[in-house]
Design a protein around this motif. Structure first.
Motif, PDB file in Angstrom:
ATOM      1  N   ALA A   1       7.700   1.350   6.866  1.00  0.00           N
ATOM      2  CA  ALA A   1       8.036   2.658   6.300  1.00  0.00           C
ATOM      3  C   ALA A   1       9.523   2.951   6.433  1.00  0.00           C
ATOM      4  CB  ALA A   1       7.217   3.749   6.981  1.00  0.00           C
ATOM      5  N   SER A   2      10.148   2.493   7.518  1.00  0.00           N
ATOM      6  CA  SER A   2      11.562   2.776   7.732  1.00  0.00           C
ATOM      7  C   SER A   2      12.456   2.053   6.739  1.00  0.00           C
ATOM      8  CB  SER A   2      11.954   2.377   9.162  1.00  0.00           C
ATOM      9  OG  SER A   2      11.912   0.972   9.329  1.00  0.00           O
ATOM     10  N   GLU A   3      11.934   1.003   6.112  1.00  0.00           N
ATOM     11  CA  GLU A   3      12.740   0.236   5.169  1.00  0.00           C
ATOM     12  C   GLU A   3      12.656   0.772   3.744  1.00  0.00           C
ATOM     13  OE1 GLU A   3      11.171  -3.643   5.673  1.00  0.00           O
ATOM     14  OE2 GLU A   3      12.103  -3.981   7.648  1.00  0.00           O
ATOM     15  N   VAL A   4      11.817   1.763   3.517  1.00  0.00           N
ATOM     16  CA  VAL A   4      11.703   2.389   2.193  1.00  0.00           C
ATOM     17  C   VAL A   4      12.745   3.493   2.092  1.00  0.00           C
ATOM     18  CG1 VAL A   4      10.162   3.604   0.610  1.00  0.00           C
ATOM     19  CG2 VAL A   4       9.248   1.853   2.156  1.00  0.00           C
TER      20      VAL A   4
ATOM     21  N   ILE B   1      -0.212  -3.189  14.700  1.00  0.00           N
ATOM     22  CA  ILE B   1      -0.280  -2.732  13.313  1.00  0.00           C
ATOM     23  C   ILE B   1       0.481  -1.426  13.110  1.00  0.00           C
ATOM     24  CG2 ILE B   1      -2.428  -3.934  12.804  1.00  0.00           C
ATOM     25  CD1 ILE B   1      -3.969  -1.430  13.323  1.00  0.00           C
ATOM     26  N   LEU B   2       0.553  -0.578  14.134  1.00  0.00           N
ATOM     27  CA  LEU B   2       1.348   0.641  14.009  1.00  0.00           C
ATOM     28  C   LEU B   2       2.834   0.311  13.997  1.00  0.00           C
ATOM     29  CD1 LEU B   2      -0.488   3.249  16.275  1.00  0.00           C
ATOM     30  CD2 LEU B   2      -0.405   3.143  13.784  1.00  0.00           C
ATOM     31  N   ALA B   3       3.271  -0.602  14.857  1.00  0.00           N
ATOM     32  CA  ALA B   3       4.675  -1.005  14.853  1.00  0.00           C
ATOM     33  C   ALA B   3       5.051  -1.597  13.501  1.00  0.00           C
ATOM     34  CB  ALA B   3       4.933  -2.010  15.976  1.00  0.00           C
ATOM     35  N   ASN B   4       4.165  -2.381  12.935  1.00  0.00           N
ATOM     36  CA  ASN B   4       4.407  -2.957  11.614  1.00  0.00           C
ATOM     37  C   ASN B   4       4.509  -1.876  10.546  1.00  0.00           C
ATOM     38  OD1 ASN B   4       2.827  -3.939   8.911  1.00  0.00           O
ATOM     39  ND2 ASN B   4       4.115  -5.585   9.715  1.00  0.00           N
ATOM     40  N   ALA B   5       3.622  -0.879  10.603  1.00  0.00           N
ATOM     41  CA  ALA B   5       3.649   0.206   9.615  1.00  0.00           C
ATOM     42  C   ALA B   5       4.914   1.045   9.757  1.00  0.00           C
ATOM     43  CB  ALA B   5       2.407   1.079   9.767  1.00  0.00           C
ATOM     44  N   TYR B   6       5.308   1.354  11.002  1.00  0.00           N
ATOM     45  CA  TYR B   6       6.541   2.125  11.218  1.00  0.00           C
ATOM     46  C   TYR B   6       7.750   1.362  10.680  1.00  0.00           C
ATOM     47  CZ  TYR B   6       3.740   4.830  14.577  1.00  0.00           C
ATOM     48  OH  TYR B   6       2.790   5.609  15.169  1.00  0.00           O
ATOM     49  N   ARG B   7       7.816   0.081  10.992  1.00  0.00           N
ATOM     50  CA  ARG B   7       8.951  -0.739  10.553  1.00  0.00           C
ATOM     51  C   ARG B   7       8.993  -0.825   9.022  1.00  0.00           C
ATOM     52  NH1 ARG B   7       7.884  -4.382  13.676  1.00  0.00           N
ATOM     53  NH2 ARG B   7       6.559  -5.674  12.361  1.00  0.00           N
TER      54      ARG B   7
ATOM     55  N   PRO C   1       8.138   7.599   3.839  1.00  0.00           N
ATOM     56  CA  PRO C   1       6.939   8.443   3.842  1.00  0.00           C
ATOM     57  C   PRO C   1       6.796   9.188   5.163  1.00  0.00           C
ATOM     58  CG  PRO C   1       6.345   6.141   4.138  1.00  0.00           C
ATOM     59  CD  PRO C   1       7.815   6.163   3.837  1.00  0.00           C
ATOM     60  N   PHE C   2       6.041  10.270   5.115  1.00  0.00           N
ATOM     61  CA  PHE C   2       5.804  11.090   6.297  1.00  0.00           C
ATOM     62  C   PHE C   2       4.484  10.643   6.913  1.00  0.00           C
ATOM     63  CE2 PHE C   2       8.063  13.523   3.050  1.00  0.00           C
ATOM     64  CZ  PHE C   2       9.281  13.694   3.701  1.00  0.00           C
ATOM     65  N   LEU C   3       4.574  10.053   8.091  1.00  0.00           N
ATOM     66  CA  LEU C   3       3.432   9.382   8.690  1.00  0.00           C
ATOM     67  C   LEU C   3       2.830  10.191   9.829  1.00  0.00           C
ATOM     68  CD1 LEU C   3       4.836   5.735   8.927  1.00  0.00           C
ATOM     69  CD2 LEU C   3       3.571   6.780   7.047  1.00  0.00           C
ATOM     70  N   ARG C   4       1.505  10.170   9.868  1.00  0.00           N
ATOM     71  CA  ARG C   4       0.741  10.654  11.013  1.00  0.00           C
ATOM     72  C   ARG C   4      -0.266   9.586  11.387  1.00  0.00           C
ATOM     73  NH1 ARG C   4      -1.130  16.216   8.543  1.00  0.00           N
ATOM     74  NH2 ARG C   4      -0.549  15.125   6.643  1.00  0.00           N
ATOM     75  N   VAL C   5      -0.809   9.676  12.585  1.00  0.00           N
ATOM     76  CA  VAL C   5      -1.672   8.599  13.092  1.00  0.00           C
ATOM     77  C   VAL C   5      -2.951   9.175  13.661  1.00  0.00           C
ATOM     78  CG1 VAL C   5      -1.850   6.664  14.709  1.00  0.00           C
ATOM     79  CG2 VAL C   5       0.347   7.184  13.632  1.00  0.00           C
TER      80      VAL C   5
ATOM     81  N   ALA D   1       0.832  -1.206   0.000  1.00  0.00           N
ATOM     82  CA  ALA D   1       0.000   0.000   0.000  1.00  0.00           C
ATOM     83  C   ALA D   1       0.867   1.257   0.000  1.00  0.00           C
ATOM     84  CB  ALA D   1      -0.940  -0.011   1.198  1.00  0.00           C
ATOM     85  N   LEU D   2       1.916   1.279   0.829  1.00  0.00           N
ATOM     86  CA  LEU D   2       2.798   2.441   0.872  1.00  0.00           C
ATOM     87  C   LEU D   2       3.537   2.632  -0.449  1.00  0.00           C
ATOM     88  CD1 LEU D   2       4.311   2.142   4.481  1.00  0.00           C
ATOM     89  CD2 LEU D   2       2.623   3.793   3.666  1.00  0.00           C
TER      90      LEU D   2
END
Length: 538
Positions: free
Chosen positions: A279-282, A271-277, A286-290, A242-243
């Protein structure tokens, strides 16, 4: 901005150049379209309207729309705090001059199609390319679902899900490994049968197609300035894909929306930890907000109320009792959220209200949701209760939060409840836990204990009330990213600011301007009746 306008007023800089320079100085290319009566400006900046003399002969005063000085006062440049207050007060005086100092007259309000050029030709006014086409990504996050009802697909999904340390947080690791192998040896067969009972022959998993319906409806509701996608942590469509799909179309600013109203380490945290992890590998992160937990948000509660009333009537008049059934979590996960180590599950009334100590406790948030829903549904005391379902353990090795839903179903039937309504506020989309565990197993348990009818109220899914409510919450969360700008006019020559003239009465001016500006945007962008939108200072 202050320098540019001063130079223009002194005749040392052209009007077009001064306005362009001022806009660049405040970080703005297009002024924010808001307006307020002069008395509001006077109140904010402690300016006496009588001291502002009208200048009716000035064309600039008549056509003025934006106080650029206030924009400079609110800019993020390293100006001294008192200097910014001084600039803001000067901006208020100029605004009052533009309206003739009349406290009853209102500043001009601009529409979407009004001319904001202030007499500057398109060739003179430089607008950064792509500014108007910037889109925000909305990523709806969830745990996931098996690809099919086969035992292998269910085992593969459960293996990824249960391996997460936030889902099963057992120490030491070898003990967790043993428990995981036991679960994967026995659980997939029964889970596969449960999925078969609720699997749609055409669309497949209810969780997936309900999420797809919500994403489609939310995209229409939000419009082309947003890009809505689904991201699952342990199944397709994955968060990573998705990202990447968002980045491929130029969307780097992403709002993560966990589809769980309450915080729990095993759901929202996972699910937030998964999304942060991910995103950090791209490479281009991306600039994330929650979007934070919305268990007590009026928009969520109103959407819930609409579906509940449709099923059981106002005040639950069509049933004997209402049971709020939330997904269960281990007691240890709740206790770990209490940094005081003195409240959560250590006092008999620990969930009586949300406090600083239990603000992140899943059980406390669930109890708060139940109380708020009971109030908005006009349920009388004694006509509703709470339960927690879906506990996963082997022979009581893990203690889960109580009371248990399956036990409550039997107890209520034996107490004479003949028609029972079950709500699942912790689920925003119907899935195996609501359709099979409550709708099939729960109904059988209730009837075996002597009950006559179990009414399982559908989840929010993609109902119009939920689509509108979620869109409003998204806009509410994103409003904090709107550039801070204030109403302004082109000022005349101004006095150099003297720091010693600023009194303590102006303390907090910038904060007031920022709040009022953001609230004005919020009121403009949110849809629905004013009664459904509660704006506060949290």
């Amino acid at each position: 901005a202050f320098y540019a306008l001063s130079m223009q007023a002194a005749g040392a800089m052209s009007r077009a150049t001064a306005v362009q320079t001022a806009m660049l100085g405040t970080g703005l290319a297009v002024p924010l379209r808001t307006a307020a009566p002069p008395q509001a400006l006077a109140a904010r900046f402690a300016v006496d309207p009588a001291t502002a003399r009208p200048d009716s002969s000035s064309r600039r005063a008549r056509e003025a729309t934006v106080v650029v000085l206030a924009g400079a006062a609110l800019s993020q440049r390293p100006l001294r705090r008192r200097l910014r207050k001084r600039l803001a007060r000067q901006a208020a005086r100029v605004a009052l001059q533009a309206t003739g100092g009349n406290a009853d007259s209102a500043a001009p309000t601009w529409g979407a199609d009004d001319d904001l050029s202030m007499g500057i030709s398109p060739e003179e006014l430089v607008v950064p390319s792509g500014f108007r086409n910037r889109r925000t990504g909305i990523l709806l996050l969830n745990i996931g679902t098996p690809a099919s009802t086969s035992v292998e697909d269910v085992r593969s999904y459960l293996g990824r899900f249960l391996a997460d340390d936030r889902v099963i947080d057992i120490k030491p690791p070898f003990l967790k490994y043993i428990l995981l192998q036991l679960l994967l040896a026995t659980r997939p067969q029964s889970s596969a049968e449960n999925y078969k009972r609720i699997w749609d022959p055409v669309r497949g998993s209810p969780l997936l197609y309900n999420s797809e319906d919500l994403a489609e409806a939310l995209q229409i509701e939000l419009g082309d300035n947003f890009l809505v996608r689904i991201g699952m942590a342990y199944s397709e469509p994955l968060v990573e894909n998705a990202l990447r799909s968002m980045a491929a179309v130029g969307v780097d600013d992403v709002l993560l929306v966990p589809m769980f109203p309450h915080y729990a380490s095993s759901t929202t945290g996972s699910i937030l930890a998964n999304a942060y992890r991910t995103a950090s590998e791209v490479f281009c992160t991306p600039f994330l907000r929650v979007l934070p937990p919305f268990y007590d948000n009026a928009l969520y509660l109103d959407a819930m109320r609409a579906g509940i009333v449709e099923s059981i009537g106002v005040g639950g008049q069509e049933v004997d009792h209402v049971l709020f059934s939330f997904h269960g979590v281990p007691e240890r996960q709740c206790m770990q959220t209490d940094d005081t180590q003195q409240t959560c599950l250590r006092k008999p009334d620990c969930c009586a209200r949300v406090t600083r100590a239990n603000r992140n406790c899943y059980r406390a948030q669930c109890f708060e949701t139940a109380r708020l829903l009971a109030r908005t549904l006009d349920l009388q005391d004694g006509k509703w209760s709470i339960g927690f379902q879906s506990r996963l353990t082997l022979r009581g090795t893990i203690q889960w939060i109580r009371p248990y839903t399956d036990e409550a179903l039997g107890d209520l039937a034996r107490k004479g409840v003949r028609k029972l309504a079950v709500l699942a506020p912790s689920f925003t989309a119907d899935c195996v836990e609501t359709l099979e565990e409550l709708g099939i197993q729960g109904r059988e348990q209730f009837e075996e204990a002597g009950g006559e009818e179990l009414v399982v109220v559908p989840c929010l899914n993609s109902s119009p009330e939920w689509v509108q409510g979620l869109a409003a919450m998204v806009r509410d969360q994103l409003v904090a990213a709107v550039p801070h700008a204030a109403k302004a006019v082109e000022p005349k020559a101004v006095e150099p600011p003297h720091e010693q003239e600023v009194t303590q009465e102006t303390e907090g001016t910038v904060d007031k301007v920022e709040k009022e500006t953001l609230f004005e945007v919020l009121r403009t962008r949110l849809r629905g009746a004013p009664k459904q939108v509660e704006v506060n200072n949290r």
